[in-house]
Design a protein around this motif. Sequence first.
Motif, PDB file in Angstrom:
ATOM      1  N   LYS A 212       0.833  -1.203   0.000  1.00 53.68           N
ATOM      2  CA  LYS A 212       0.000   0.000   0.000  1.00 53.68           C
ATOM      3  C   LYS A 212       0.872   1.259   0.000  1.00 53.68           C
ATOM      4  O   LYS A 212       1.692   1.468   0.895  1.00 53.68           O
ATOM      5  CB  LYS A 212      -0.905  -0.009   1.232  1.00 53.68           C
ATOM      6  CG  LYS A 212      -1.921   1.120   1.260  1.00 53.68           C
ATOM      7  CD  LYS A 212      -2.814   0.987   2.476  1.00 53.68           C
ATOM      8  CE  LYS A 212      -3.852   2.108   2.541  1.00 53.68           C
ATOM      9  NZ  LYS A 212      -4.713   1.982   3.741  1.00 53.68           N
TER      10      LYS A 212
ATOM     11  N   ILE B  79       8.443  -2.777   0.398  1.00 49.73           N
ATOM     12  CA  ILE B  79       7.209  -3.087   1.125  1.00 49.73           C
ATOM     13  C   ILE B  79       7.518  -3.485   2.568  1.00 49.73           C
ATOM     14  O   ILE B  79       6.653  -3.400   3.440  1.00 49.73           O
ATOM     15  CB  ILE B  79       6.384  -4.189   0.426  1.00 49.73           C
ATOM     16  CG1 ILE B  79       7.150  -5.503   0.355  1.00 49.73           C
ATOM     17  CG2 ILE B  79       5.934  -3.743  -0.944  1.00 49.73           C
ATOM     18  CD1 ILE B  79       6.352  -6.641  -0.272  1.00 49.73           C
TER      19      ILE B  79
ATOM     20  N   ASN C  12       6.721   0.678   4.279  1.00 51.23           N
ATOM     21  CA  ASN C  12       5.310   0.636   4.658  1.00 51.23           C
ATOM     22  C   ASN C  12       5.199   0.755   6.180  1.00 51.23           C
ATOM     23  O   ASN C  12       5.641  -0.141   6.905  1.00 51.23           O
ATOM     24  CB  ASN C  12       4.677  -0.672   4.181  1.00 51.23           C
ATOM     25  CG  ASN C  12       3.181  -0.727   4.449  1.00 51.23           C
ATOM     26  OD1 ASN C  12       2.636   0.096   5.176  1.00 51.23           O
ATOM     27  ND2 ASN C  12       2.510  -1.708   3.862  1.00 51.23           N
TER      28      ASN C  12
END
Length: 269
Positions: free
Chosen positions: A144, A154, A158
């Motif tokens: 995301k 990631i 994140n």
Amino acid sequence: MPQTDTPSEAQVLAGRPAFADALRHHRTARRFSQLDLSLECGISARHLSFLETGRAKPSREMVMQLADGLMLPLGTRNALLQAAGFTAAFPASELGSDALKPFRDMLADMITRHAPNPAMVCDRHWNILDANPVAGTLLSALGKGIQPLNAVRILTDNPDAPGLVANLPDVLAEMSGRIRLEAMEAPSDEILMGHLAVLEAACARHPVKAAGPRSPVVPLILNTPGGQLSFLSTIAHFGTSEDVTIRDLRLELLFPADDATRQALAQFG
């Protein structure tokens, strides 16, 4: 008769050619002494010293011999050849080119057939190029806000990663070790060095707890709304290809590490 001044070592080093600098850079990154590398390549340490100071110019065969001894990736071998004034030896096709279509089709088939287990294809910098639907579902939370979607970032970029990856310190330590080895093979690769820097910083923020004997494998344990999913990973490289692009790809296949994960994945079938 006037005396001819002999250039000092500093003067020689200041004027040495690009190849000499590149060779020394790769040797020191590998933590080889000149003697280590000369023995590995079957040449004299004196000749290697002359190559590193620019007193001697290498043949194309010598560049390839040194690249073999240094275990350089194909793209780095091309760069070393070009620094010495030679043309590149290995093609570097665009992944979307017609020449690589059979290979792309093979990769797509492999990740499709791996379902319901997750599978993804990454480039040498761990950008995720393709993934099957199961992997895509897992990556939607982990990745995301990360663009381009990258297997290193990631974990490091994140802010939700500590809650999503149950054993984040172990996973970061394992990934850090892997990227450190890859950076040693390509020490001039600034992107890999950047990955290594952010991984080491993340490892400092999330240190591995030294408690009891360690497992021989490091699973990836994800916290999901349906419970924890635990995976073991295998990474395939394509070492028989002479194309730089293909040789740099990684195919990561995840397998369930326990019965609960196996049963959860069966629902995707």
